[in-house]
Design a protein around this motif. Structure first.
Motif, PDB file in Angstrom:
ATOM      1  N   UNK A   1       0.846  -1.190   0.000  1.00 43.64           N
ATOM      2  CA  UNK A   1       0.000   0.000   0.000  1.00 43.64           C
ATOM      3  C   UNK A   1       0.885   1.244   0.000  1.00 43.64           C
ATOM      4  N   UNK A   2       0.590   2.159  -0.918  1.00 41.74           N
ATOM      5  CA  UNK A   2       1.316   3.432  -0.974  1.00 41.74           C
ATOM      6  C   UNK A   2       0.330   4.563  -1.227  1.00 41.74           C
ATOM      7  N   UNK A   3       0.505   5.668  -0.520  1.00 38.03           N
ATOM      8  CA  UNK A   3      -0.263   6.882  -0.788  1.00 38.03           C
ATOM      9  C   UNK A   3       0.510   7.752  -1.779  1.00 38.03           C
ATOM     10  N   UNK A   4      -0.212   8.364  -2.721  1.00 37.36           N
ATOM     11  CA  UNK A   4       0.415   9.234  -3.726  1.00 37.36           C
ATOM     12  C   UNK A   4       1.720   8.592  -4.205  1.00 37.36           C
ATOM     13  N   UNK A   5       1.554   7.424  -4.773  1.00 38.56           N
ATOM     14  CA  UNK A   5       2.708   6.601  -5.133  1.00 38.56           C
ATOM     15  C   UNK A   5       3.694   7.330  -6.042  1.00 38.56           C
ATOM     16  N   UNK A   6       4.952   7.084  -5.774  1.00 39.32           N
ATOM     17  CA  UNK A   6       6.021   7.639  -6.613  1.00 39.32           C
ATOM     18  C   UNK A   6       6.673   6.541  -7.455  1.00 39.32           C
ATOM     19  N   UNK A   7       5.970   5.423  -7.612  1.00 43.03           N
ATOM     20  CA  UNK A   7       6.527   4.326  -8.404  1.00 43.03           C
ATOM     21  C   UNK A   7       6.811   4.796  -9.834  1.00 43.03           C
ATOM     22  N   UNK A   8       7.799   4.198 -10.497  1.00 40.54           N
ATOM     23  CA  UNK A   8       8.185   4.648 -11.840  1.00 40.54           C
ATOM     24  C   UNK A   8       7.053   4.508 -12.850  1.00 40.54           C
TER      25      UNK A   8
END
Length: 336
Positions: free
Chosen positions: A99-106
């Motif tokens: 789970x991630x908020x406002x994800x910065x994933x590529x």
């Protein structure tokens, strides 16, 4: 000749110039269930017999789901936590592992521009808007592939993070006549399917088009949709409407783009004037920057090629009517 050879040969031709015909190369699903494991595979359970311990091999895969949550006015809703969501696959609850908020994933993005005469009406404004979008969105960990499509589909710039190279590619796009829209979605999805999925990378297609597919021998809508779903790609459509009330306008093509966006968890935007392209690009950029990322491990058995449906909902029943959740509708079990 193998499918992979055909694909590679096609990509060489595409980088060198226009396709002789916008081709569609469909890769057969793996028949041996081979998939790079993303979680432990061997589960040891004691035998019910008096014999030795048996090892049961269970394949699992990590399914990432990019999620946008908006309120009744369409504004992004932030600050939610893992416990606020429930996720189901084929109606069965799944444990949220990531789970991630406002994800910065590529991001891996294909920007596909319809260069037919009906769309490319103000080249300077349209090209500048595309360049501003690239510069505003692309970060060090992201990559972008630039395609143009009219009679044929051409990969102008293969995946890169070099903004200057992309700018030069945008300047190089050329006008055409017909619109190979579904070939563009198919081939863009195929290229995205070749990118790395490490670190929860999100795959995105951004289309600029009026929605009219006019290539008779090209891909069909369902082929394009399936390939996008196999790639796990979100398909954003910036729908160009030259004359908003034009009775001859291709509403069928528009509806197909709207459905494509909804099924892949993306959005569509109408553009009635070239100067409106820049705000539309900004909406896409904001949408990608305010996503949550949910991930769960789904069991996979043997050579399963089925399509599996995904449902995400608020854990609090009272919030289910309050917030609108947008995410991809499902995935193919044998896809990468």
């Amino acid at each position: 000749m193998s499918c992979r050879t055909v694909v590679l040969a096609g990509m060489i031709l595409m980088q060198g110039g226009l396709w002789a015909q916008a081709p569609v190369v469909r890769r057969p699903p793996p028949v041996d269930g081979t998939q790079a494991p993303q979680s432990p595979q061997d589960v040891t359970q004691p035998s019910t017999d008096a014999g030795p311990t048996q090892t049961i091999h269970v394949q699992t895969r990590l399914v990432n789901v990019a999620l946008n949550v908006v309120d009744g006015k369409g504004a992004p809703v932030g600050g939610l936590g893992k416990s606020d969501f429930e996720i189901l696959e084929d109606g069965k609850p799944q444990k949220i592992a990531i789970f991630e908020r406002e994800t910065t994933t590529p991001l891996s993005i294909v920007l596909a521009i319809d260069t037919s005469e009906s769309v490319l009406t103000n080249e300077r404004l349209e090209k500048e808007a595309a360049k501003h979008f690239v510069h505003a969105l692309l970060r060090d960990q992201d990559e972008l592939d630039l395609m143009e499509f009219s009679d044929v589909v051409r990969e102008v710039v293969p995946f890169t993070n070099d903004k200057k190279r992309i700018d030069n590619g945008v300047n190089d796009i050329q006008r055409g006549d017909a619109t190979a829209l579904y070939d563009a979605v198919y081939l863009a999805s195929q290229r995205l399917g070749e990118t790395s999925v490490a670190n929860g990378r999100r795959r995105v297609i951004v289309l600029i088009t009026d929605g009219g597919d006019t290539v008779k021998k090209g891909s069909k809508y369902m082929q394009a949709l399936e390939q996008a779903q196999r790639a796990g790609a979100m398909v954003y459509s910036l729908i160009i409407v030259p004359i908003y009330s034009d009775a001859g306008r291709n509403t069928g093509g528009e509806h197909a783009l709207i459905q494509l966006a909804e099924d892949t968890g993306a959005k569509y935007y109408y553009v009635t004037d070239p100067k409106d392209l820049e705000p539309a690009f900004a909406h896409v950029s904001d949408d990608l920057r305010t996503q949550y990322l949910l991930g769960y491990y789904a069991p996979r058995r043997g050579a399963d090629t089925s399509y599996r449906t995904i449902k995400v909902r608020m854990a609090d029943a009272g919030l289910r009517e309050k917030y609108d959740l947008r995410y991809r509708a499902g995935y193919y079990a044998d896809a990468h």
